[in-house]
Design an enzyme around this catalytic site. Structure first.
Site, mmCIF file in Angstrom:
data_model
loop_
_atom_site.group_PDB
_atom_site.id
_atom_site.type_symbol
_atom_site.label_atom_id
_atom_site.label_comp_id
_atom_site.label_asym_id
_atom_site.label_seq_id
_atom_site.Cartn_x
_atom_site.Cartn_y
_atom_site.Cartn_z
ATOM 1 N N ASP A 117 0.852 -1.361 0.077
ATOM 2 C CA ASP A 117 0.092 0.120 0.085
ATOM 3 C C ASP A 117 0.950 1.353 0.070
ATOM 4 O O ASP A 117 1.880 1.411 -0.377
ATOM 5 C CB ASP A 117 -1.033 -0.042 1.300
ATOM 6 C CG ASP A 117 -2.315 0.643 0.918
ATOM 7 O OD1 ASP A 117 -2.299 1.846 0.986
ATOM 8 O OD2 ASP A 117 -3.154 -0.070 0.790
ATOM 9 N N ASP A 118 0.187 2.212 0.400
ATOM 10 C CA ASP A 118 0.954 3.720 0.263
ATOM 11 C C ASP A 118 2.319 3.623 0.960
ATOM 12 O O ASP A 118 2.336 2.816 2.126
ATOM 13 C CB ASP A 118 0.106 4.598 1.040
ATOM 14 C CG ASP A 118 0.248 6.181 0.967
ATOM 15 O OD1 ASP A 118 1.284 6.446 0.241
ATOM 16 O OD2 ASP A 118 -0.461 7.022 1.079
ATOM 17 N N ARG A 120 -5.741 16.326 2.676
ATOM 18 C CA ARG A 120 -4.754 15.565 3.010
ATOM 19 C C ARG A 120 -3.443 16.067 2.499
ATOM 20 O O ARG A 120 -2.683 15.108 2.286
ATOM 21 C CB ARG A 120 -5.234 14.259 2.399
ATOM 22 C CG ARG A 120 -4.701 12.893 3.211
ATOM 23 C CD ARG A 120 -4.718 11.458 2.507
ATOM 24 N NE ARG A 120 -4.481 10.438 3.456
ATOM 25 C CZ ARG A 120 -3.860 9.497 3.254
ATOM 26 N NH1 ARG A 120 -3.720 9.082 1.781
ATOM 27 N NH2 ARG A 120 -3.834 8.644 4.151
ATOM 28 N N TRP A 157 -5.843 1.756 -7.013
ATOM 29 C CA TRP A 157 -5.691 3.130 -7.614
ATOM 30 C C TRP A 157 -6.680 4.011 -6.666
ATOM 31 O O TRP A 157 -7.794 4.016 -6.535
ATOM 32 C CB TRP A 157 -6.529 2.999 -9.156
ATOM 33 C CG TRP A 157 -6.402 4.450 -9.677
ATOM 34 C CD1 TRP A 157 -6.686 5.858 -9.328
ATOM 35 C CD2 TRP A 157 -5.769 4.834 -10.931
ATOM 36 N NE1 TRP A 157 -6.771 6.831 -10.090
ATOM 37 C CE2 TRP A 157 -6.048 6.198 -11.291
ATOM 38 C CE3 TRP A 157 -5.149 3.984 -12.006
ATOM 39 C CZ2 TRP A 157 -5.502 6.705 -12.472
ATOM 40 C CZ3 TRP A 157 -4.484 4.606 -13.253
ATOM 41 C CH2 TRP A 157 -4.864 6.251 -13.249
ATOM 42 N N ASP A 158 -5.880 4.776 -5.847
ATOM 43 C CA ASP A 158 -6.638 5.376 -4.761
ATOM 44 C C ASP A 158 -6.894 6.924 -5.196
ATOM 45 O O ASP A 158 -6.245 7.647 -6.479
ATOM 46 C CB ASP A 158 -5.498 5.606 -3.746
ATOM 47 C CG ASP A 158 -6.514 5.726 -2.097
ATOM 48 O OD1 ASP A 158 -7.636 6.039 -2.347
ATOM 49 O OD2 ASP A 158 -5.851 5.199 -1.208
ATOM 50 N N CYS A 217 -10.316 3.105 -5.520
ATOM 51 C CA CYS A 217 -10.381 3.463 -4.004
ATOM 52 C C CYS A 217 -10.462 4.899 -3.857
ATOM 53 O O CYS A 217 -9.910 5.541 -4.853
ATOM 54 C CB CYS A 217 -9.246 2.763 -3.598
ATOM 55 S SG CYS A 217 -9.041 3.118 -1.537
ATOM 56 N N SER A 218 -10.977 5.550 -2.984
ATOM 57 C CA SER A 218 -11.288 6.960 -2.547
ATOM 58 C C SER A 218 -11.316 7.164 -1.162
ATOM 59 O O SER A 218 -12.436 7.340 -0.962
ATOM 60 C CB SER A 218 -12.097 7.399 -3.545
ATOM 61 O OG SER A 218 -12.324 8.884 -3.527
ATOM 62 N N GLY A 254 -11.560 4.999 0.893
ATOM 63 C CA GLY A 254 -12.543 3.922 0.859
ATOM 64 C C GLY A 254 -13.664 4.121 -0.469
ATOM 65 O O GLY A 254 -13.201 4.274 -1.514
ATOM 66 N N ASP A 309 -12.987 2.701 4.336
ATOM 67 C CA ASP A 309 -12.018 2.667 5.023
ATOM 68 C C ASP A 309 -12.359 1.995 6.389
ATOM 69 O O ASP A 309 -11.886 1.694 7.257
ATOM 70 C CB ASP A 309 -11.295 3.813 5.295
ATOM 71 C CG ASP A 309 -10.132 4.126 4.311
ATOM 72 O OD1 ASP A 309 -9.600 3.140 3.502
ATOM 73 O OD2 ASP A 309 -9.480 4.907 4.173
HETATM 74 C C1 GLA Z 1 -6.882 5.798 1.588
HETATM 75 C C2 GLA Z 1 -7.435 4.119 1.177
HETATM 76 C C3 GLA Z 1 -6.748 3.264 2.482
HETATM 77 C C4 GLA Z 1 -5.174 3.594 2.198
HETATM 78 C C5 GLA Z 1 -4.610 5.072 2.558
HETATM 79 C C6 GLA Z 1 -3.347 5.091 2.103
HETATM 80 O O1 GLA Z 1 -7.222 6.112 2.858
HETATM 81 O O2 GLA Z 1 -8.587 4.276 1.489
HETATM 82 O O3 GLA Z 1 -6.916 2.259 2.352
HETATM 83 O O4 GLA Z 1 -4.703 2.831 0.931
HETATM 84 O O5 GLA Z 1 -5.249 5.630 1.552
HETATM 85 O O6 GLA Z 1 -2.752 6.202 2.287
#
Ligand code: GLA
Length: 737
Positions: A374-375, A451, A485-486, A534-535, A537, A556
């Site tokens: 993830d991130d 953010r 893909w967020d 994803c955004s 959640g 989320d």
């Molecule tokens: C969003 C996503 C999470 C995670 C974070 C990472 O909040 O919904 O699942 O990937 O970003 O920064």
């Protein structure tokens, strides 16, 4: 330009679209449903009917011989009087006596904003190519009706599904004049419901509390659900259902409206003085304006209309079926999805390759098949303040090359997924230092952060090219199998340095034309990679995204009882196969609720499954449960993702129970998942009545130790006897004998 393939002329009527030359009425016949409208004596497209299938023998309303006080009066050749404020239409235009929500506002070069939109011609197409640049249903017989007002040509498109009770609508405006035309509003559809006690159901919420089901009665006035956020939003999903007070989950008329679009939207239900409820919507009209130069055309997003007389669950199944059949990428829709281990809730931004290896190795060989990084793996990314835009691996932070983790994951027989947030940029990034003008901003103000990040200006081709090259580069060089893909903020500023002054109001829509171009170029270049939207959640959980990506991270909020609500609400419009769900730690990070591992699994197993927790903190017994859970999930996966969904108990009601059911397409199997929300002493007895079983088939339910005919299960029901404790779940499997 849309690339419609012309197939036959209007004289020939195909299966689902019928034009009665005599009455000049169109009948669009999807499964069990009729949608009818006609060309009235004034040349106006008058809406006649939408609902259960009727004969091809409808007639226009009759209008009075004289106009009422205050009404603008239009007369036809027979001296019939039309008051456009009363006439239900397929498209409503202002300044001609219709004083309610317009569907379109055009401004001609001389400032005239009245458009008459008179029927000119129509064509029927057997094959429907996609709307260029916008996601839409991929196929279906399509009717195109051309209307004209002075130099503007307006084409209304109707796609009819034979297999689902679905009509999809969109509109195109073409400037055939020599001077510019301005579009100040361009909705995709309008239809009217008769004077009955309609109620709207809709999905409202916030990030972490997505898709909460709300209901309101539609009295006089305008009721609108919308987003002005430049994103479809968790605040209000681009979806509305309309039913009567007696419409329940399984009985009664239910209409559904969903926009295939990921940006600002609106859906309006307006009860006018005659009692009719006009429903319309599409692109949000707030501060929207589009300049159309000579010869140019403007295509609106497509809106999907559903109807069922089997209540709200019936309506949902029409959406689920059409989205699996004609929206979600075919190559994934009928395939098992990866079962994921993701480390985000365990580590957030702070980790090394060693730490990640320890999380993965705990679950190796236990059925989880994909690790998702993830991130935090790129640029300088210790927290949310920096790094977005710098899509190169931070080996220093990771303590080694990314490839070593990928190789390790592969050596465990697992695939590898990676997180991106391509649309965004931090001020503290190399990309921003090199291209500060790439972020959406005004010329005068400090661009606002959300953010701690800004949004890249996707109207710019150079920005999109950069993203295509870098994202595709990493996917290819590391042989990535899965991409999350967020998109973690809404749009703001409303200004693009790349657009001229008279096109600034086009930005929010142009952003999505840019994003869809980006999605397309990256997905097409990596046809075997599974993309998950994803955004934060589910802030962009919409049909636009599902056209490109088969699944979306639903929220989320991973607390099981909160998730039960979110998944219940999301199922109103979107199939279970679209809702990515993970088992996370207890007590839940946010809600602090204590839940059993099996309850968390039971709720997560309602969609594409994953685990997202620190596996090094799991006990041996818990780890040993994982392979059993995944085996059970695999047993049911096809049924849940391709079968029928029924909502049995609403967690939003006062029943204290949540219950949802899946039935396999062949009705040989079914699964009912029940959650008790709160443990109450001496609670009244609860019964669950499954739906959709074959009445004649005998089903065994091992969990109840009972065998009965489908009709008995559905009418006699059963007591779920969920174990003591808040948020306890129980799953019941119905197996045909
Ligand atoms: C969003 C996503 C999470 C995670 C974070 C990472 O909040 O919904 O699942 O990937 O970003 O920064």
């Amino acid at each position: 330009m849309m690339n419609w393939k012309k197939f036959v002329e209007s004289e020939e009527n195909l299966m689902s679209i019928y034009f009665d030359e005599q009455s000049r009425i169109f009948y669009l016949e999807s499964k069990d449903t009729t949608y009818a409208f006609g060309v009235n004596p004034l040349g106006i497209l008058e809406h006649l009917y939408f609902g259960k299938r009727v004969g091809r023998d409808l007639a226009f309303r009759t209008y009075s011989e004289k106009g009422g006080a205050h009404s603008v009066v239009l007369w036809d050749e027979d001296k019939k009087h039309y008051d456009l404020a009363v006439v239900p239409q397929e498209i409503h235009t202002p300044y001609r006596g219709d004083y309610y929500e317009p569907s379109i506002i055009l401004e001609f070069a001389n400032g005239n904003r009245r458009s008459d939109l008179i029927y000119e011609s129509h064509e029927i197409f057997a094959e429907k190519p996609q709307l260029e640049g916008l996601p839409s249903l991929r196929h279906g017989e399509t009717l195109a009706v051309t209307l004209r007002s002075k130099t503007a040509k307006v084409i209304l498109y109707y796609t009819v599904s034979e297999t689902c009770a679905i009509i999809a609508r969109s509109m195109k405006v073409v400037n055939e004049g020599e001077e510019d035309l301005r579009i100040d509003r361009a909705y995709s559809f309008a239809f009217s419901l008769p004077n009955r006690q309609w109620q709207a159901m809709y999905l409202a919420g916030a990030a972490g509390a997505e898709a909460h089901v709300r209901k309101t009665s539609l009295d006089r006035g305008v009721f609108t659900i919308d987003s002005k956020r430049g994103i479809s939003s968790a605040s209000m999903n681009p979806f509305m259902a309309i039913g009567l007070p007696e419409t329940s989950e399984n009985r009664g008329p239910a209409y559904g409206v969903n926009i295939i679009y990921s940006g600002s939207h609106s859906i309006t239900a307006e009860r006018i003085p005659s009692g009719l409820v006009r429903v319309s919507g599409g692109l949000n009209a707030f501060d929207f304006s589009w300049k159309l130069e000579q010869g140019e055309s403007f295509q609106t997003p497509e809106v999907v209309l559903a109807y069922s007389e089997d209540g709200y669950s019936g309506m949902s199944r029409e959406f689920h079926n059409i989205y699996r059949e004609a929206l979600i990428p075919k190559r994934f829709v009928h395939k098992p999805r990866p079962v994921i281990i993701n480390h985000w809730e365990a580590t957030r931004f702070i980790y090394t390759l060693d730490r990640l290896r320890s999380i993965v190795e705990q679950v190796a060989g236990r059925g989880i098949d994909t690790f998702v990084l993830d991130d935090g793996w790129f640029g300088v990314r210790e927290d949310e303040t920096s790094g977005l835009g710098d899509w190169f691996v931070n080996e220093e932070k990771l303590g080694g090359p990314l490839q070593s983790l990928i190789d390790y994951t592969h050596s465990l027989g697992m695939r590898f997924g990676l997180w991106f947030e391509p649309e965004m940029i931090n001020r503290n990034s190399e990309l921003y230092r090199a291209h500060p003008d790439w972020a959406i901003q005004t010329p005068d103000d400090y661009a606002e952060e959300a953010r701690r990040q800004l949004v890249l200006d996707l109207t710019r081709e150079d920005v999109r090219d950069y993203l295509v090259e870098t994202v595709n580069g990493i996917i290819r060089s590391h042989k990535i199998d899965y991409v999350k893909w967020d998109c973690n903020r809404d749009l703001s500023e409303g200004y693009s340095l790349a657009l001229p002054k008279d096109r600034q109001k086009e930005l929010f829509h142009r952003y999505y034309l840019g994003l869809y171009d980006l999605f397309r170029r990256i997905v097409e270049a990596n046809p075997d990679v599974i993309f998950e939207g994803c955004s934060s959640g589910g802030s962009r959980f919409d049909a636009g995204v599902l056209y490109y990506f088969p699944q979306i991270w639903t929220s989320d909020q991973t607390d099981a009882p909160a998730r039960a609500k979110i998944q219940y609400g999301t199922s109103f419009c979107y199939p279970m196969s679209a809702m990515s769900c993970h088992v996370t730690a207890s007590p839940n990070r946010r809600a602090k609720h204590l839940t059993t591992l099996h309850s968390r699994y039971d709720i997560a197993a309602m969609g594409p499954l994953g685990y997202e927790l620190d596996t090094t903190k799991m006990t041996e017994e818990e780890l040993a449960e994982i392979p059993l859970q995944i085996a059970a999930f695999k047993e049911d996966e096809e049924m849940v993702f391709t079968g029928d969904t029924y909502r049995l108990h609403s967690p939003f009601g006062d029943s204290n129970y949540f219950a949802m059911q899946s039935v396999s397409a062949d009705k040989k199997k079914s699964r009912v998942t029940v959650m008790k929300l709160q443990e109450n002493f001496n609670e009244p007895e609860i019964r669950v009545y499954p739906q959709g079983l074959d009445p004649d088939t005998v089903y065994e339910v091992a969990e109840l130790g009972r065998t009965m005919e489908g009709r008995s299960w559905m009418n006699f029901g059963f007591r779920p006897k969920v174990a003591a404790g808040d948020y306890e779940t129980k799953v019941f499997r119905f197996i045909a004998k």
